[in-house]
Design an enzyme around this catalytic site. Structure first.
Site, PDB file in Angstrom:
ATOM      1  N   GLY A  51       0.781  -1.445   0.481  1.00 64.49           N
ATOM      2  CA  GLY A  51       0.046   0.204  -0.361  1.00 64.49           C
ATOM      3  C   GLY A  51       0.771   0.926   0.079  1.00 64.49           C
ATOM      4  O   GLY A  51       1.558   1.571   1.138  1.00 64.49           O
ATOM      5  N   ASN A  69      -6.285  -5.658   7.699  1.00 64.33           N
ATOM      6  CA  ASN A  69      -6.063  -6.325   6.571  1.00 64.33           C
ATOM      7  C   ASN A  69      -6.565  -6.888   6.305  1.00 64.33           C
ATOM      8  O   ASN A  69      -7.422  -8.081   6.621  1.00 64.33           O
ATOM      9  CB  ASN A  69      -4.801  -6.814   5.891  1.00 64.33           C
ATOM     10  N   GLY A  70      -7.919  -6.902   5.461  1.00 68.97           N
ATOM     11  CA  GLY A  70      -8.728  -8.000   4.703  1.00 68.97           C
ATOM     12  C   GLY A  70     -10.432  -6.767   4.296  1.00 68.97           C
ATOM     13  O   GLY A  70     -10.154  -6.111   4.510  1.00 68.97           O
ATOM     14  N   TYR A 111       1.019 -12.142  -6.625  1.00 65.71           N
ATOM     15  CA  TYR A 111       1.130 -10.993  -7.079  1.00 65.71           C
ATOM     16  C   TYR A 111       1.541  -9.825  -5.663  1.00 65.71           C
ATOM     17  O   TYR A 111       2.413  -8.983  -6.127  1.00 65.71           O
ATOM     18  CB  TYR A 111      -0.402 -10.073  -7.368  1.00 65.71           C
TER      19      TYR A 111
END
Length: 597
Positions: free
Chosen positions: A111, A185-186, A353
């Site tokens: 990020g 996170n999620g 990725y």
């Protein structure tokens, strides 16, 4: 050089299943045991006699009601799911801010929009968050000097439309109970039901939410359940609340995990309790525990990826288990409880990725996984009959796959695309026009490599396609005779609802097109994708304990079992990209998710 015999590659689609209630939970196939570790204090799981359990029937009815409202009226305005990086550090002594800074830098790939940090001496919290890169947000010595304390946590996120305000940056805070900071996170897939619960008399307090973030919702749900645990202590056992604060968190985690749907890896700082970390029962997003020996005892670190451990001297211990909560007390005691049964179903897109190649996630080295993908993709290239002179990666993420393919196929490996490392990744740019403008500033094709050659370009993924189509054009203008494409991931056909910003299938270059049609849109002379079967087989080969990966963006199978067509339709209409379509249609052009971005 001719490679093998020509063949056609096809990847099928699988429709999603609908479940009747937002709180429905399939029986767990397997529970995880906490790894043997002499530093971990064992805590037993409490009996299910809490007020939450007794009110579960009411909450299921409410969930159904809210689900119907969401279908007919659309979703509550909310922040689009986004990829994040999180890290928390406990130290016995010395400031944690510099080590958090270094750890966040190692997670910057997860990020680049905003960064936040909170530190504590367990008496007071010190917080700072702002839009920008880690080095810019925390580059001021005066800012860092104010972030005092021996423990803390930090967060980075990528930008999404409608969420660029620093107020949406994490961490989030509630002052009651105890004083709790959270980073997450999620993405919660039943966020509307949870928000409705918090804004009604069903909440312990009628809680006001300041943002549209599901992370703030999660924090307040957990806080509500801590309040309930505190009341049970007073009303049923007459326990001393001051001696049971850690147990309140464990009990609250059990109730919270039964309420939540979706993906969540979470770190909290809780006054008088410590550094708290937990992971959803499917383990969709990564979370790993590290340890470092010190003169006063072990220091601990919890992070999205263990690549963040190296620069600050921590060693990987293990992954936080699905459905597990870990607490590191202010005195440095590490406690763990399996709050609900867990079955590991990690997101396989992380390995392709999102994660750095020097990370190990769920006992799978990311680099080795990518080499495995290269071997499998190379076998498929042999079947094409293409005349290939050299293999070139699209930097940076596809290098391991391309190197392995070069070795297996006996073809030269060449770095023909030069990357400008001072331009941000286009995938995490919120505006498609900015992504498209950025591509040619970011990559330059070298005629000395490509002129007169038949080139195989290897990329880790091709999702929206704008970047790849421009790269193909650049390589042709650099003199290539033919340009072939190989994608290490299968075609992306479905929305990712677990924390990656892929909400609208209309943007995907593969949506509704055959392999030949996609190849034509990208302007290539040939195109081959990894198959879903090979992708999943590569993961299972490296960790046989994983029975099912979440590969929902490829096969449409959502491991949480709560995603139906209505949810996807509402997500697409409300989320980022709702007004965009791919190249060649009436409304716009393709954007992309190549690692060249």
């Amino acid at each position: 050089m001719r490679v093998g015999n020509k063949a056609t590659v096809q990847v099928g689609r699988t429709s999603t299943l609908r479940v009747s209630a937002a709180l429905a939970r399939p029986a767990a196939a397997r529970s995880f045991a906490v790894a043997s570790n002499p530093s971990i204090m064992r805590v037993s799981i409490p009996s299910n006699n809490s007020s939450f359990i007794s009110s579960l029937g009411l909450r299921v009815k409410v969930a159904k009601s809210v689900s119907k409202q969401s279908t007919s009226q659309g979703f509550h305005k909310r922040t689009t799911p986004k990829m994040c990086g999180i890290i928390g550090i406990f130290k016995h002594e010395g400031p944690a801010n510099i080590e958090l800074y270094e750890g966040l830098n190692m997670l910057q790939h997860r990020g680049q929009d905003s960064a936040g940090m909170v530190t504590t001496d367990w008496n007071k919290f010190k917080e700072y968050k702002e839009n920008g890169l880690v080095k810019d947000v925390f580059g001021d010595e005066a800012v860092m000097a104010k972030l005092s304390g021996s423990s803390g946590m930090g967060h980075v996120r990528y930008p999404t439309a409608g969420s660029s305000s620093a107020s949406e940056a994490q961490p989030f805070f509630v002052n009651s109970p105890l004083g709790m900071y959270m980073i997450h996170n999620g993405n919660l897939t039943n966020c509307d039901f949870l928000r409705e619960t918090l804004n009604s008399s069903r909440s312990f307090f009628n809680r006001h939410l300041r943002t549209d973030s599901d992370s703030e919702v999660l924090l307040n749900i957990l806080a509500d359940e801590v309040h309930r645990a505190h009341q049970r202590c007073l009303q049923t056992t007459g326990c001393d609340p001051n001696k049971n604060k850690a147990n309140f968190l464990f009990e609250a985690a059990t109730s919270t995990m039964k309420l939540l749907d979706g993906a969540y890896s979470v770190i909290c700082l809780v006054k008088d309790v410590g550094v708290v970390a937990f992971r959803d029962p499917h383990g969709i997003r990564p979370l790993v525990l590290g340890k470092r020996a010190g003169p006063n005892g072990d220091d601990y670190c919890v992070a999205s990826e263990d690549c963040s451990f190296g620069p600050i001297g921590f060693e990987r211990v293990r992954d936080v288990l699905p459905g597990e909560m870990i607490i590191i007390t202010p005195e440095g005691k590490l406690m763990s409880r399996q709050c609900v049964p867990g079955v590991l179903n990690p997101c396989i897109f992380e390995y392709i990725y999102l994660a750095r190649p020097d990370s190990v996630m769920n006992d799978i080295p990311v680099y080795d996984f990518q080499l495995n993908l290269g071997t499998r993709l190379g076998k498929r290239v042999k079947e094409t009959g293409w005349e290939i002179d050299l293999i070139c990666p699209v930097p940076d993420g596809s290098r391991p796959m391309a190197i392995q393919m070069s070795a297996d196929l006996g073809l030269p490996y060449r770095e023909g695309l030069v990357k400008n490392r001072y331009v941000g990744r286009t995938f995490i740019m919120p505006d498609q026009r900015l992504r498209e403008m950025s591509v040619r500033r970011k990559l330059n094709a070298m005629p000395t490599v490509f002129e007169g050659k038949n080139v195989l370009l290897v990329d880790d993924s091709i999702v929206r396609g704008t970047t790849m189509s421009q790269i193909v054009d650049m390589v042709r203008k650099a003199g290539a005779s033919n340009v072939y494409l190989a994608s290490a991931s299968p075609p992306v056909l479905h929305a990712n609802v677990y924390g990656v910003d892929l909400p609208n299938k209309k943007e995907f270059v593969a949506n509704g097109l055959t392999n030949d049609q996609i190849c034509k849109v990208l302007g290539a002379d040939g195109l081959i994708y990894q198959t879903v079967e090979d992708l999943i087989s590569a993961g299972k080969e490296m960790n046989p304990e994983i029975s099912t990966f979440d590969a929902s963006c490829f096969d449409g199978k959502y491991v949480t079992g709560d995603i139906d067509e209505d949810y996807i339709a509402n997500l697409e209409s409300a989320g980022r990209g709702s007004g965009r379509t791919r190249n060649g249609s009436s409304s716009g052009s393709i954007s992309s998710l190549d690692n060249s971005m």
